[in-house]
Design a protein around this motif. Structure first.
Motif, PDB file in Angstrom:
ATOM      1  N   SER A   1       0.829  -1.214   0.000  1.00  0.00           N
ATOM      2  CA  SER A   1       0.000   0.000   0.000  1.00  0.00           C
ATOM      3  C   SER A   1       0.861   1.260   0.000  1.00  0.00           C
ATOM      4  O   SER A   1       0.611   2.202  -0.760  1.00  0.00           O
ATOM      5  CB  SER A   1      -0.931  -0.002   1.216  1.00  0.00           C
ATOM      6  N   LEU A   2       1.890   1.294   0.838  1.00  0.00           N
ATOM      7  CA  LEU A   2       2.742   2.481   0.901  1.00  0.00           C
ATOM      8  C   LEU A   2       3.529   2.670  -0.386  1.00  0.00           C
ATOM      9  O   LEU A   2       3.731   3.801  -0.845  1.00  0.00           O
ATOM     10  CB  LEU A   2       3.688   2.374   2.097  1.00  0.00           C
ATOM     11  N   SER A   3       3.976   1.576  -0.995  1.00  0.00           N
ATOM     12  CA  SER A   3       4.666   1.690  -2.276  1.00  0.00           C
ATOM     13  C   SER A   3       3.727   2.241  -3.350  1.00  0.00           C
ATOM     14  O   SER A   3       4.112   3.105  -4.155  1.00  0.00           O
ATOM     15  CB  SER A   3       5.211   0.330  -2.700  1.00  0.00           C
ATOM     16  N   ALA A   4       2.492   1.751  -3.351  1.00  0.00           N
ATOM     17  CA  ALA A   4       1.527   2.236  -4.335  1.00  0.00           C
ATOM     18  C   ALA A   4       1.185   3.704  -4.096  1.00  0.00           C
ATOM     19  O   ALA A   4       1.066   4.491  -5.051  1.00  0.00           O
ATOM     20  CB  ALA A   4       0.258   1.379  -4.265  1.00  0.00           C
TER      21      ALA A   4
ATOM     22  N   GLY B   1       4.825  -9.977  -4.868  1.00  0.00           N
ATOM     23  CA  GLY B   1       5.469  -9.924  -6.172  1.00  0.00           C
ATOM     24  C   GLY B   1       5.456  -8.530  -6.765  1.00  0.00           C
ATOM     25  O   GLY B   1       6.471  -8.045  -7.280  1.00  0.00           O
ATOM     26  N   VAL B   2       4.311  -7.845  -6.681  1.00  0.00           N
ATOM     27  CA  VAL B   2       4.217  -6.483  -7.219  1.00  0.00           C
ATOM     28  C   VAL B   2       5.070  -5.531  -6.391  1.00  0.00           C
ATOM     29  O   VAL B   2       5.746  -4.645  -6.939  1.00  0.00           O
ATOM     30  CB  VAL B   2       2.744  -6.029  -7.240  1.00  0.00           C
ATOM     31  N   THR B   3       5.069  -5.705  -5.071  1.00  0.00           N
ATOM     32  CA  THR B   3       5.893  -4.843  -4.221  1.00  0.00           C
ATOM     33  C   THR B   3       7.369  -4.989  -4.553  1.00  0.00           C
ATOM     34  O   THR B   3       8.118  -4.005  -4.618  1.00  0.00           O
ATOM     35  CB  THR B   3       5.657  -5.182  -2.737  1.00  0.00           C
ATOM     36  N   ASN B   4       7.831  -6.215  -4.778  1.00  0.00           N
ATOM     37  CA  ASN B   4       9.234  -6.436  -5.142  1.00  0.00           C
ATOM     38  C   ASN B   4       9.557  -5.818  -6.493  1.00  0.00           C
ATOM     39  O   ASN B   4      10.666  -5.303  -6.692  1.00  0.00           O
ATOM     40  CB  ASN B   4       9.536  -7.932  -5.157  1.00  0.00           C
ATOM     41  N   VAL B   5       8.619  -5.876  -7.416  1.00  0.00           N
ATOM     42  CA  VAL B   5       8.844  -5.237  -8.718  1.00  0.00           C
ATOM     43  C   VAL B   5       9.016  -3.729  -8.541  1.00  0.00           C
ATOM     44  O   VAL B   5       9.909  -3.113  -9.141  1.00  0.00           O
ATOM     45  CB  VAL B   5       7.671  -5.546  -9.680  1.00  0.00           C
ATOM     46  N   LEU B   6       8.173  -3.118  -7.721  1.00  0.00           N
ATOM     47  CA  LEU B   6       8.240  -1.667  -7.527  1.00  0.00           C
ATOM     48  C   LEU B   6       9.493  -1.257  -6.757  1.00  0.00           C
ATOM     49  O   LEU B   6      10.077  -0.208  -7.020  1.00  0.00           O
ATOM     50  CB  LEU B   6       6.992  -1.184  -6.780  1.00  0.00           C
ATOM     51  N   ARG B   7       9.916  -2.087  -5.796  1.00  0.00           N
ATOM     52  CA  ARG B   7      11.025  -1.690  -4.920  1.00  0.00           C
ATOM     53  C   ARG B   7      12.383  -2.079  -5.460  1.00  0.00           C
ATOM     54  O   ARG B   7      13.354  -1.328  -5.341  1.00  0.00           O
ATOM     55  CB  ARG B   7      10.841  -2.320  -3.533  1.00  0.00           C
ATOM     56  N   HIS B   8      12.482  -3.270  -6.025  1.00  0.00           N
ATOM     57  CA  HIS B   8      13.802  -3.838  -6.283  1.00  0.00           C
ATOM     58  C   HIS B   8      14.125  -4.072  -7.752  1.00  0.00           C
ATOM     59  O   HIS B   8      15.193  -4.605  -8.052  1.00  0.00           O
ATOM     60  CB  HIS B   8      13.938  -5.187  -5.543  1.00  0.00           C
ATOM     61  N   SER B   9      13.260  -3.734  -8.678  1.00  0.00           N
ATOM     62  CA  SER B   9      13.540  -4.023 -10.078  1.00  0.00           C
ATOM     63  C   SER B   9      13.261  -2.812 -10.948  1.00  0.00           C
ATOM     64  O   SER B   9      12.707  -1.809 -10.501  1.00  0.00           O
ATOM     65  CB  SER B   9      12.685  -5.215 -10.543  1.00  0.00           C
ATOM     66  N   LYS B  10      13.676  -2.938 -12.182  1.00  0.00           N
ATOM     67  CA  LYS B  10      13.405  -1.919 -13.203  1.00  0.00           C
ATOM     68  C   LYS B  10      12.650  -2.581 -14.352  1.00  0.00           C
ATOM     69  O   LYS B  10      13.048  -2.523 -15.518  1.00  0.00           O
ATOM     70  CB  LYS B  10      14.715  -1.310 -13.698  1.00  0.00           C
ATOM     71  N   ALA B  11      11.578  -3.223 -13.988  1.00  0.00           N
ATOM     72  CA  ALA B  11      10.833  -4.019 -14.958  1.00  0.00           C
ATOM     73  C   ALA B  11      10.110  -3.139 -15.966  1.00  0.00           C
ATOM     74  O   ALA B  11       9.632  -2.048 -15.647  1.00  0.00           O
ATOM     75  CB  ALA B  11       9.827  -4.908 -14.219  1.00  0.00           C
ATOM     76  N   GLU B  12      10.045  -3.640 -17.200  1.00  0.00           N
ATOM     77  CA  GLU B  12       9.245  -3.013 -18.255  1.00  0.00           C
ATOM     78  C   GLU B  12       8.041  -3.869 -18.598  1.00  0.00           C
ATOM     79  O   GLU B  12       7.037  -3.355 -19.087  1.00  0.00           O
ATOM     80  CB  GLU B  12      10.103  -2.803 -19.497  1.00  0.00           C
ATOM     81  N   GLN B  13       8.147  -5.160 -18.328  1.00  0.00           N
ATOM     82  CA  GLN B  13       7.038  -6.074 -18.599  1.00  0.00           C
ATOM     83  C   GLN B  13       6.850  -7.010 -17.402  1.00  0.00           C
ATOM     84  O   GLN B  13       7.824  -7.517 -16.843  1.00  0.00           O
ATOM     85  CB  GLN B  13       7.295  -6.914 -19.852  1.00  0.00           C
ATOM     86  N   VAL B  14       5.608  -7.217 -17.036  1.00  0.00           N
ATOM     87  CA  VAL B  14       5.246  -8.137 -15.959  1.00  0.00           C
ATOM     88  C   VAL B  14       4.102  -9.010 -16.440  1.00  0.00           C
ATOM     89  O   VAL B  14       3.117  -8.498 -17.000  1.00  0.00           O
ATOM     90  CB  VAL B  14       4.840  -7.387 -14.674  1.00  0.00           C
TER      91      VAL B  14
END
Length: 433
Positions: free
Chosen positions: A243-246, A337-350
């Motif tokens: 929630s805080l990341s979003a 999974g979504v939190t890790n994408v927002l915090r720890h990755s530079k994803a372009e596709q999920v």
């Protein structure tokens, strides 16, 4: 430029704030003091604190009272002996106090600590203190050797202990018989010595068991507190982390859109408000110890949040009605999974995939933004016990499996499978549909 939104939301908030400052509700009525309804504690739970100290003290008190009573009976019998001088009486008192002190201060400790060579030596010393006064006080002292019989059961191994117990009882029976007493008196000494030995053994073991149970109960209470703290920390991570990341992501996006696209900024602010309200509800659910997540709501929220981060999202959700516990765990995996994408990755596709068949339901979250530090290592570096390890515990509790790692194609995969029937071995999904 966001005046309409300010009137709908901010205006109401300001009005509510002014009403609270004036001591009124939103409709102008005087605001009543809020009564907090604290949960009532079980009286038995409240009494445990007192019982935890009362029980060992009570058992110890009974032990001292009974042993002191045996000694008092013996001293009473000695005081009735004719032509007995002061010195023998003083000796009887000192010997009795020595036996009582030895029994209470040494043999009433942990049985493991007294089952040593020192314990055997102390038992021999006790036997000397119990048998030698027979030469002076004769039948008036026959109640004391029973302490030796009971102590033997505490100090010696099983076979040797019962053999020593039998020898003590037999010796006192033969001593009484050799003194020319009637058969009834001899039988009385046999029964009395046996009962004294069993009472000494039983009360001593009971006292030590009460201490052990009390210590174990304290350890269980500490473990329960530790588990509750772990649950609280775990749920806060799972719920508020996302929630805080979003909220942070959408607030940054809104800040950029205020001047360029006010209408879009207003929509994003509305979502921020909804997420913050949901976060507040999540905190309350954590405090109450119960929460239930919707996989459908989480997937919709995940799509919105990832889209706000300019991430291309592909979803394939193929599932029917699932038990509440299963949907909550799958929603938690999706959140993490979504939190890790927002915090720890530079994803372009999920890619997010949920598949269900008759035996199991599985979820797969794949992203192409693997950081320099592997995401599973990032999760393990969290000392609070959350992250991937936390998810694994939740999935395993339902009999499922969880896997997280980088595949041969360089993409990070988080997948979990939960069985829907007993005895089914879950099969992890490795590719999205």
């Amino acid at each position: 430029m966001l005046a309409p939104f300010s009137e709908d939301v901010t205006g109401d908030t300001r009005m509510t704030a002014r009403a609270m400052e004036a001591g009124e509700t939103g409709d102008g009525r005087p605001r009543q003091p809020r009564k907090r309804s604290w949960p009532r504690r079980d009286p038995a739970v409240e009494a445990q604190g007192d019982y935890g100290t009362l029980a060992p003290r009570l058992s110890r008190g009974v032990l001292i009272g009974v042993f002191a009573g045996f000694c008092a009976v013996t001293l009473t019998n000695i005081s009735t002996l004719p032509d007995l001088g002061v010195l023998p009486k003083v000796f009887a008192v000192l010997d009795t106090l020595a036996l009582l002190a030895l029994q209470l201060l040494y043999f009433s400790r942990d049985p493991i600590k007294v089952r040593t060579h020192t314990g055997i030596a102390m038992n021999v010393l006790q036997a000397a203190l119990a048998y030698l006064p027979l030469l002076v006080f004769h039948h008036a002292w026959t109640g004391m050797p029973g302490f030796v019989a009971g102590t033997a059961l505490l100090v010696l191994p099983a076979i040797a202990a019962w053999s020593a117990f039998g020898l003590v009882v037999l010796s006192m029976t033969l001593y009484q018989a050799s003194a020319g007493f009637e058969v009834t008196d001899t039988v009385y000494i046999f029964v009395s010595t046996s009962i004294t030995g069993l009472v000494v053994y039983g009360l001593t073991r009971l006292s030590t068991l009460v201490k052990e149970v009390n210590a174990a109960r304290s350890e269980l209470a500490e473990m329960a507190v530790a588990r509750e703290r772990l649950r609280f920390a775990r749920d806060l991570h799972d719920l508020l982390g996302y929630s805080l990341s979003a909220i942070t992501l959408k607030s940054e996006l809104t800040h950029r859109l205020v001047a360029k696209d006010p209408e879009r900024a207003r929509e994003e602010l509305s979502e921020v408000l909804a997420i913050s309200r949901q976060a507040l509800a999540d905190v309350r659910s954590v405090a109450s110890g119960y929460r239930e997540l919707s996989l459908e709501d989480e997937s919709r929220s995940a799509r919105s949040v990832l889209a706000a981060a300019d991430v291309d999202v592909q979803m394939h959700m193929n599932y029917d009605d699932l038990p509440a516990r299963v949907t909550t765990v799958l929603a938690t995996v999706l959140r993490e999974g979504v939190t890790n994408v927002l915090r720890h990755s530079k994803a372009e596709q999920v890619k997010i995939c949920v598949r269900q068949n008759d035996d199991q339901v599985a979820i797969l979250v794949v992203n192409d933004g693997v950081p320099d530090e592997p995401m599973e290592q990032v999760a393990r570096s969290d000392n609070s016990g959350s992250g991937i390890h936390n998810l694994s515990d939740r999935v395993t509790a339902l009999g499922g499996l969880l896997s997280a790692g980088v595949g041969t194609d360089g993409r990070f995969r988080l997948t979990a499978a939960v069985p829907l029937r007993p005895g089914v071995k879950p099969d992890l999904v490795t590719e999205a549909a």
